[in-house]
Design an enzyme around this catalytic site. Structure first.
Site, PDB file in Angstrom:
ATOM      1  N   LYS A  58       0.865  -1.185   0.000  1.00 50.66           N
ATOM      2  CA  LYS A  58       0.000   0.000   0.000  1.00 50.66           C
ATOM      3  C   LYS A  58       0.900   1.234   0.000  1.00 50.66           C
ATOM      4  CE  LYS A  58      -4.213   1.747   2.167  1.00 50.66           C
ATOM      5  NZ  LYS A  58      -4.934   2.041   0.933  1.00 50.66           N
TER       6      LYS A  58
HETATM    7  N1  PMP Z   1      -7.637  -1.919  -3.183  1.00 52.95           N
HETATM    8  C1  PMP Z   1      -7.020  -0.726  -3.206  1.00 52.95           C
HETATM    9  C2  PMP Z   1      -6.202  -0.374  -4.373  1.00 52.95           C
HETATM   10  C3  PMP Z   1      -7.165   0.154  -2.144  1.00 52.95           C
HETATM   11  O1  PMP Z   1      -6.556   1.348  -2.168  1.00 52.95           O
HETATM   12  C4  PMP Z   1      -7.989  -0.189  -1.057  1.00 52.95           C
HETATM   13  C5  PMP Z   1      -8.185   0.776   0.070  1.00 52.95           C
HETATM   14  N2  PMP Z   1      -7.249   0.573   1.103  1.00 52.95           N
HETATM   15  C6  PMP Z   1      -8.611  -1.443  -1.070  1.00 52.95           C
HETATM   16  C7  PMP Z   1      -8.415  -2.280  -2.145  1.00 52.95           C
HETATM   17  C8  PMP Z   1      -9.424  -1.887   0.084  1.00 52.95           C
HETATM   18  O2  PMP Z   1      -8.584  -2.226   1.157  1.00 52.95           O
HETATM   19  P1  PMP Z   1      -9.109  -2.152   2.645  1.00 52.95           P
HETATM   20  O3  PMP Z   1     -10.356  -2.973   2.686  1.00 52.95           O
HETATM   21  O4  PMP Z   1      -8.044  -2.773   3.462  1.00 52.95           O
HETATM   22  O5  PMP Z   1      -9.346  -0.739   2.950  1.00 52.95           O
END
Ligand code: PMP
Length: 303
Positions: A155
């Site tokens: 991330k």
């Molecule tokens: N995919 C991407 C590219 C994201 O930026 C996010 C947001 N964090 C998600 C999926 C969803 O992840 P999460 O459920 O952990 O927020």
């Protein structure tokens, strides 16, 4: 700018004072890793609940390891500083918290230090289920980044430029959001959210090797679906399955559960938020705000 305190390089300062060097690698190249963490206010219980903190911290540390810099803080410190920041601001409403580790100083894209951190809460309300419209999506002409070039499992700030291309293209062409395919042509995810389709009562989502972020909400929904005795499947998803799905929704800490009502102008089901999607959103919002007691293990009390 909202008047609030931000945890910045070891102390809580007014947001206007949280400044970084324009020549820092985070500023120049997006050399940072971060988490977007939600906290939900429960009015009856007069309590704010942070959702799945441990999983966010685990992913943050994995992102550090993969991008090649070390986190200067132990897990306990991440947790302590996170809670300290929200408490400092006395939030009694839903918030989204950006927690970012970044390369400071005057380095380059290959710098590994100095690693600094900020924790920035922003007031953000949950989805209003009484006014749920759903979004129009298009399949993006841009591929999703992949594990052998810019791994989506990390991330990292820089990864979001891929999401940006898809998003701007979608908006230019009159859609709300893009859906990305991976470089092998299979469905991947949204610009900042993972994706589920519903076919014949089964919930299907691209596997974790489909060029996706290891989404915590995706994992939550898979668990909740099993508890609801729904059939679930993590596998490769074809583009054509998007057009014949009964329901499609995006999910994420920010997106929560967001219905997609058309893809490339083809209506999804009846062209309205799907029944299962709405049920999942209702349950999700109960779970995150501690209205579903059996899921208390996912929550951390802020106060
Ligand atoms: N995919 C991407 C590219 C994201 O930026 C996010 C947001 N964090 C998600 C999926 C969803 O992840 P999460 O459920 O952990 O927020």
């Amino acid at each position: 700018m909202e008047d609030r305190g931000i945890w910045f390089k070891g102390s809580i300062v007014p947001v206007a004072d949280a400044k970084i060097n324009v020549l820092s690698p985070t500023s120049q190249f997006g050399l940072n890793v971060f988490e977007g963490i939600r906290c939900y206010w429960n009015e009856e219980q007069q309590q704010l609940y942070a959702f799945r903190l441990q999983e966010h911290f685990d992913r943050l540390l994995n992102s550090c390891k993969l991008i090649g810099f070390s986190c200067p803080y132990a897990l306990g410190q991440l947790r302590e500083y996170f809670l300290e920041t929200i408490r400092f601001n006395s939030y009694r409403q839903d918030v989204a918290v950006r927690m970012t580790l970044f390369i400071d100083g005057e380095g380059s894209w290959n710098s590994v230090a100095p690693v600094e951190m900020f924790i920035a809460p922003i007031a953000k309300s949950r989805t209003d289920v009484t006014n749920l419209k759903g979004l129009s999506a298009c399949v993006s002409s841009w591929d999703r980044i992949g594990d052998n070039c810019l791994p989506p499992r990390i991330k990292a700030g820089a990864n979001y430029i891929n999401g940006r291309y898809g998003h701007l293209e979608a908006r230019r062409n009159g859609y709300d959001v893009p859906i990305f395919l991976a470089s092998n042509g299979k469905v991947s995810e949204g610009a900042g959210a993972c994706l589920f389709i519903v076919r014949n009562g089964q919930l299907i989502t691209p596997s974790l090797t489909s060029s996706v972020l290891e989404s915590i909400t995706r994992n939550t929904i898979l668990d909740l679906a099993l508890e609801m005795n729904l059939r679930v499947c993590e596998r490769e998803v074809d583009r054509t399955e998007l057009y014949i799905a009964d329901e499609v929704f995006l999910c994420g800490s920010a997106a929560e559960v967001t219905p997609i009502t058309s893809i490339d102008r083809v209506p999804v089901g009846q062209g309205l938020p799907g029944e299962l999607t709405v049920k999942m959103l209702d349950l999700y919002l109960d779970v995150v705000s501690n209205k579903s007691p059996q899921h208390g293990g996912w929550l951390t009390k802020v106060y």
